[in-house]
Design an enzyme around this catalytic site. Sequence first.
Site, PDB file in Angstrom:
ATOM      1  CD  GLU A 232      -4.345  -7.768   2.093  1.00 36.66           C
ATOM      2  OE1 GLU A 232      -5.264  -7.300   2.606  1.00 36.66           O
ATOM      3  OE2 GLU A 232      -3.285  -7.654   2.129  1.00 36.66           O
TER       4      GLU A 232
ATOM      5  CD  GLU B 274      -2.765  -1.346   2.430  1.00 34.09           C
ATOM      6  OE1 GLU B 274      -2.555  -0.351   3.365  1.00 34.09           O
ATOM      7  OE2 GLU B 274      -3.533  -1.981   2.575  1.00 34.09           O
TER       8      GLU B 274
HETATM    9  C1  XIL Z   1      -5.428  -6.210   8.652  1.00 35.55           C
HETATM   10  C2  XIL Z   1      -5.917  -7.585   9.538  1.00 35.55           C
HETATM   11  O1  XIL Z   1      -7.069  -8.030   9.040  1.00 35.55           O
HETATM   12  C3  XIL Z   1      -6.097  -7.003  11.010  1.00 35.55           C
HETATM   13  O2  XIL Z   1      -6.387  -8.065  11.934  1.00 35.55           O
HETATM   14  C4  XIL Z   1      -4.958  -6.023  11.346  1.00 35.55           C
HETATM   15  O3  XIL Z   1      -5.406  -5.687  12.554  1.00 35.55           O
HETATM   16  C5  XIL Z   1      -4.831  -4.913  10.529  1.00 35.55           C
HETATM   17  O4  XIL Z   1      -4.612  -5.399   9.274  1.00 35.55           O
HETATM   18  N1  XIL Z   1      -4.429  -4.563   4.000  1.00 35.55           N
HETATM   19  C6  XIL Z   1      -3.805  -5.554   4.261  1.00 35.55           C
HETATM   20  C7  XIL Z   1      -3.950  -6.348   5.575  1.00 35.55           C
HETATM   21  O5  XIL Z   1      -2.470  -5.645   3.738  1.00 35.55           O
HETATM   22  O6  XIL Z   1      -2.647  -6.615   6.368  1.00 35.55           O
HETATM   23  C8  XIL Z   1      -4.827  -5.888   6.556  1.00 35.55           C
HETATM   24  O7  XIL Z   1      -5.126  -6.891   7.399  1.00 35.55           O
HETATM   25  C9  XIL Z   1      -6.186  -5.322   5.529  1.00 35.55           C
HETATM   26  C10 XIL Z   1      -5.984  -4.333   4.661  1.00 35.55           C
END
Ligand code: XIL
Length: 353
Positions: free
Chosen positions: A264, A159
């Site tokens: 994701e 990101e």
């Molecule tokens: C999120 C997790 O799901 C949470 O449990 C944590 O607290 C924060 O991160 N983009 C990403 C992931 O790359 O690592 C994130 O995951 C969600 C958004």
Amino acid sequence: MSTFRSFARRALTFGLLAGLANCAPGLVAPRSTGLGGIAPFPIGVSVYGPTLKNNPRYREAILRDFNSVTAEVEMKMGALKPVSATEYNWEDADYLVKFAKDNRMRVHGHTLIWHVVQPRWLETLPNDSATWEAVMRDHIQTTIRHFKGDVHAWDVVNEAYETSGELSNTMWRKHLGPGYVARAFRYARAADPKAKLFYNDFDLEGGPNKLNAVLVRLDELKAQGVPIDGVGLQMHSSLTTHTPSVIDALEKLAARGYLIHISEMDVAVNLYNLPTTRVLTPQLLADQKQKYKEIVAAYLKIPRLQQYGITMWGVHDGQTWLRENRPEWPLLLDDDFKYKPAYEGFVEALRGK
Ligand code: XIL
């Protein structure tokens, strides 16, 4: 040679080839079961370490369908070194890696350089770029070396870009300047020349603006010889996700030769938290099934060798990260670990139905 032995040999060869076809280059063939057994590429899921340890139903659900895992928290910097720059806490991440190894699952490394889930001590570092550079390099290389041999692919930078294609003004950008993305990838390559290195981001599949702007940046990096092997499309999508935009992102990345990871995935049904979507209805479940089906079908169309896999962001609705903000049911299994219509949609797409 007896008929049985030649049959066994052919079966073995076929099995090995099928196994090889089911894993990205350089990886051990993962177990094939459930979704992971149907798909021609690994199917992953993000996992919370404490739940994996304490909830047998969660564990069984992972083993039933998935052959790749991503640590939802345990490999982020804030989890790996909560106390100081040099004290690593490997225990939780090692537990997940051992679980994966014991069950022949792939581990996808997530994530080395991000600006969220960071330890507090980072904020107290002196404001000089040499210190920050050393912290970045050490974090990337120590982490990759620790997991070398078990983790063959990493989200190196997560990101980093705005919709405009500008670098986000994160602490990394502020202290290290615009060249930090390139250097992060080079440090990663030096630590494990064989590992597949990914740039991972959200909303690249959400329309042409961010996609095209980030592609320009990635093209620039590639022209400088920066070692980026793959791109992770997070695919935090919803019922309003425009499937042609997803197809556009997949096609443009495929044309550039990247490994592509849907890294994701979830499909939100209550994105805007409206009275009409705040209660889960059969219609929402049917629409969600359709969206899963469309996205998985689109992914199946990219060349096989670029299909690194699809990873779900969570095992079941009961533990989706999206519930931190609103009622939500974005995953394939419900609160009770039962399959939802979304799961059927995923399977139907994999089966070409
Ligand atoms: C999120 C997790 O799901 C949470 O449990 C944590 O607290 C924060 O991160 N983009 C990403 C992931 O790359 O690592 C994130 O995951 C969600 C958004």
